[in-house]
Design a protein around this motif. Structure first.
Motif, mmCIF file in Angstrom:
data_model
loop_
_atom_site.group_PDB
_atom_site.id
_atom_site.type_symbol
_atom_site.label_atom_id
_atom_site.label_comp_id
_atom_site.label_asym_id
_atom_site.label_seq_id
_atom_site.Cartn_x
_atom_site.Cartn_y
_atom_site.Cartn_z
ATOM 1 N N ASN A 325 -5.908 1.479 -24.018
ATOM 2 C CA ASN A 325 -5.782 2.008 -25.373
ATOM 3 C C ASN A 325 -7.055 1.711 -26.166
ATOM 4 O O ASN A 325 -7.372 0.551 -26.422
ATOM 5 C CB ASN A 325 -4.569 1.391 -26.069
ATOM 6 N N LEU A 326 -7.778 2.747 -26.545
ATOM 7 C CA LEU A 326 -8.972 2.596 -27.381
ATOM 8 C C LEU A 326 -8.672 2.815 -28.857
ATOM 9 O O LEU A 326 -9.477 2.447 -29.713
ATOM 10 C CB LEU A 326 -10.052 3.588 -26.946
ATOM 11 N N SER A 327 -7.525 3.408 -29.159
ATOM 12 C CA SER A 327 -7.225 3.776 -30.545
ATOM 13 C C SER A 327 -7.101 2.549 -31.444
ATOM 14 O O SER A 327 -7.473 2.595 -32.619
ATOM 15 C CB SER A 327 -5.941 4.611 -30.614
ATOM 16 N N TRP A 328 -6.595 1.436 -30.898
ATOM 17 C CA TRP A 328 -6.477 0.222 -31.715
ATOM 18 C C TRP A 328 -7.853 -0.288 -32.118
ATOM 19 O O TRP A 328 -8.066 -0.691 -33.262
ATOM 20 C CB TRP A 328 -5.720 -0.861 -30.944
ATOM 21 N N LEU A 329 -8.791 -0.265 -31.203
ATOM 22 C CA LEU A 329 -10.143 -0.744 -31.492
ATOM 23 C C LEU A 329 -10.803 0.128 -32.559
ATOM 24 O O LEU A 329 -11.409 -0.379 -33.512
ATOM 25 C CB LEU A 329 -10.967 -0.731 -30.203
ATOM 26 N N ILE A 330 -10.665 1.437 -32.417
ATOM 27 C CA ILE A 330 -11.238 2.364 -33.398
ATOM 28 C C ILE A 330 -10.571 2.186 -34.757
ATOM 29 O O ILE A 330 -11.237 2.154 -35.806
ATOM 30 C CB ILE A 330 -11.093 3.816 -32.893
ATOM 31 N N GLU A 331 -9.250 2.042 -34.752
ATOM 32 C CA GLU A 331 -8.495 1.883 -36.001
ATOM 33 C C GLU A 331 -8.902 0.622 -36.756
ATOM 34 O O GLU A 331 -9.154 0.664 -37.975
ATOM 35 C CB GLU A 331 -6.997 1.822 -35.682
ATOM 36 N N PHE A 332 -8.986 -0.497 -36.051
ATOM 37 C CA PHE A 332 -9.318 -1.750 -36.733
ATOM 38 C C PHE A 332 -10.763 -1.752 -37.224
ATOM 39 O O PHE A 332 -11.057 -2.316 -38.288
ATOM 40 C CB PHE A 332 -9.039 -2.947 -35.815
ATOM 41 N N TYR A 333 -11.660 -1.125 -36.488
ATOM 42 C CA TYR A 333 -13.035 -1.023 -36.978
ATOM 43 C C TYR A 333 -13.072 -0.200 -38.265
ATOM 44 O O TYR A 333 -13.729 -0.585 -39.252
ATOM 45 C CB TYR A 333 -13.946 -0.383 -35.928
ATOM 46 N N ASN A 334 -12.366 0.911 -38.277
ATOM 47 C CA ASN A 334 -12.365 1.777 -39.459
ATOM 48 C C ASN A 334 -11.710 1.108 -40.663
ATOM 49 O O ASN A 334 -12.096 1.367 -41.809
ATOM 50 C CB ASN A 334 -11.655 3.096 -39.143
ATOM 51 N N ASN A 335 -10.727 0.246 -40.422
ATOM 52 C CA ASN A 335 -10.005 -0.403 -41.523
ATOM 53 C C ASN A 335 -10.676 -1.676 -42.031
ATOM 54 O O ASN A 335 -10.396 -2.116 -43.148
ATOM 55 C CB ASN A 335 -8.573 -0.741 -41.093
ATOM 56 N N TYR A 336 -11.552 -2.260 -41.233
ATOM 57 C CA TYR A 336 -12.150 -3.534 -41.628
ATOM 58 C C TYR A 336 -13.225 -3.311 -42.692
ATOM 59 O O TYR A 336 -14.098 -2.447 -42.529
ATOM 60 C CB TYR A 336 -12.750 -4.244 -40.409
ATOM 61 N N PRO A 337 -13.196 -4.071 -43.777
ATOM 62 C CA PRO A 337 -14.127 -3.817 -44.891
ATOM 63 C C PRO A 337 -15.591 -4.131 -44.579
ATOM 64 O O PRO A 337 -16.484 -3.405 -45.012
ATOM 65 C CB PRO A 337 -13.590 -4.717 -46.008
ATOM 66 N N GLY A 338 -15.845 -5.200 -43.839
ATOM 67 C CA GLY A 338 -17.234 -5.583 -43.550
ATOM 68 C C GLY A 338 -17.658 -5.124 -42.173
ATOM 69 O O GLY A 338 -17.761 -5.925 -41.240
ATOM 70 N N LYS A 339 -17.917 -3.833 -42.037
ATOM 71 C CA LYS A 339 -18.158 -3.261 -40.711
ATOM 72 C C LYS A 339 -19.375 -3.851 -40.005
ATOM 73 O O LYS A 339 -19.426 -3.900 -38.772
ATOM 74 C CB LYS A 339 -18.277 -1.740 -40.818
ATOM 75 N N ASP A 340 -20.360 -4.315 -40.754
ATOM 76 C CA ASP A 340 -21.544 -4.900 -40.123
ATOM 77 C C ASP A 340 -21.246 -6.250 -39.478
ATOM 78 O O ASP A 340 -22.046 -6.765 -38.692
ATOM 79 C CB ASP A 340 -22.669 -5.052 -41.149
#
Length: 393
Positions: A325-340
């Motif tokens: 499942n890659l969708s969880w990884l993509i979802e949490f990256y998109n939702n996390y405020p400090g992407k850097d």
């Protein structure tokens, strides 16, 4: 070679010991360790070393204790990550038997040294795998094979079922710059082989240092085929303590290279995901704490994390889709405020390169990411077929 009286007695005693399994309704699947008739004669008159851990059992009993009771001369133990008896306990001597224990995981090389193998005639490797590239018991087997090859010792691999061997998926580790103890071979995340099959692959593909070949014997699992469901009697490692966590592990371990907790410091590791900064995104929460023998200093210790609860997730989806499942990884990256700050350097070692991280940052879709895994993934699947010992899924 003639069968001696001592060998006959050892086999008879083994049969008596294993009778206890039969009385407990022995499962149809019989791990290599329990097929003592296939390897006891090879141990007669030999000084034997064991590369084992808490998952190395014969009918629920530690293989060390069982072999000693059968008259096998065990002279040394080699332990992997989490220690010999499990629970992250590392000792130089086994308290119960007084046999020396060599801690491979915390050594500088992860590998038995020539002096470690002095006085050893033959080595047995028996550990429970979970079928992914970054599970370190696989790397331990590689180094044990290499040491045996370099020092002229025969190695017996007692094969066990792989709970995640019903699919093959993930990016293939191609760039040697990303080789590490959590990724030593040019394989995908989910490799679809048992340890016995993988040992044959390591040998035949020339992956040992300088192309040395290990004098290898694999004791196969009886009545087994890929994709056949089974339940392990012993947890393979402290933080894979349920079948749910084992099935989720290929998808969730990548989060160890991010700021997202996978539930270490709870009694349900690798079944939840979360971070303190996601309070506005998720309602479910958990708080990691120090747990002796599991996670002494977990990420975000004593801090409430917000995310998703996967304890009731239908893991049959992995079997049906044949995909992590890659969708969880993509979802949490998109939702996390400090992407850097989301990714940590360790992520690239787990992923087998920096491509996956870059693709997620660039906003690539899952389909686009999967397309980039070819043709290497298909090529690996073809290579894998050469080493199958059991009927494939």
């Amino acid at each position: 070679m003639k069968t001696t009286a001592k060998t006959i007695l050892m086999i008879i005693f083994a049969a008596l010991v294993l009778t206890g399994c039969a009385k407990k309704e022995l499962p149809e699947i019989i791990p290599g360790a329990e097929r003592t008739e296939a390897y006891l004669s090879l141990l007669e008159g030999k000084s034997v070393a064991l590369a084992i851990n808490n998952s190395s059992v014969i009918c629920g009993m530690p293989i060390l204790d069982t072999l000693i009771s059968m008259g096998v001369n065990v002279v040394k133990i080699f332990s992997p990550e989490h220690g010999f008896r499990g629970g992250n306990q590392y000792d130089s001597l086994d308290v119960k038997t007084g046999i020396p224990v060599v801690d491979l995981y915390r050594s500088k090389s992860y590998k038995p040294q020539p002096e470690d193998l002095e006085g050893v005639d033959i080595m047995i490797f028996d550990m429970q795998d979970v079928g992914v590239r970054f599970y370190t018991y696989l790397s331990t087997m590689h180094y044990v094979m290499e040491a045996c090859a370099e020092n002229g010792k025969q190695l017996i691999v007692l094969d066990r079922p792989n709970p995640n061997d019903f699919y093959v998926d993930g990016p293939v580790l191609k760039d040697t710059a990303f080789h590490s103890f959590v990724g030593m071979h040019p394989i995908p995340i989910v490799h679809g082989l048992t340890f016995g099959e993988f040992a044959n692959m390591i040998n035949a593909e020339g992956w040992l240092k300088d192309g040395v070949k290990c004098n290898l014997k694999v004791v196969e699992v009886a009545n087994y085929e890929h994709g056949k469901s089974f339940k392990m009697a012993v947890d393979p490692s402290p933080n894979l303590n349920t079948m749910q966590s084992i099935f989720l592990y290929p998808s969730l371990c990548l989060f160890e290279g991010t700021v997202i907790s996978q539930g270490r410091g709870t009694m349900f590791p690798f079944q939840v995901l979360g971070n303190p900064e996601l309070k506005d995104k998720y309602t479910f929460s958990f708080t990691p704490v120090s747990i002796e023998g599991m996670s002494k200093k977990p990420p975000h210790m004593d801090t409430e994390c917000f995310g998703v609860d996967l304890r009731e997730y239908d893991v049959n989806i992995f079997r049906e889709s044949g995909r992590i499942n890659l969708s969880w990884l993509i979802e949490f990256y998109n939702n996390y405020p400090g992407k850097d700050k989301f990714f940590r350097p360790y992520f690239d070692l787990l992923a087998g390169g920096d491509h996956l991280k870059k693709q997620i940052i660039e906003g690539k879709t899952e389909d686009e990411i999967r397309q980039s895994w070819e043709p290497e993934l298909t090529q690996y699947k073809e290579m894998r077929k050469k080493y199958l010992l059991y009927k494939d899924f």
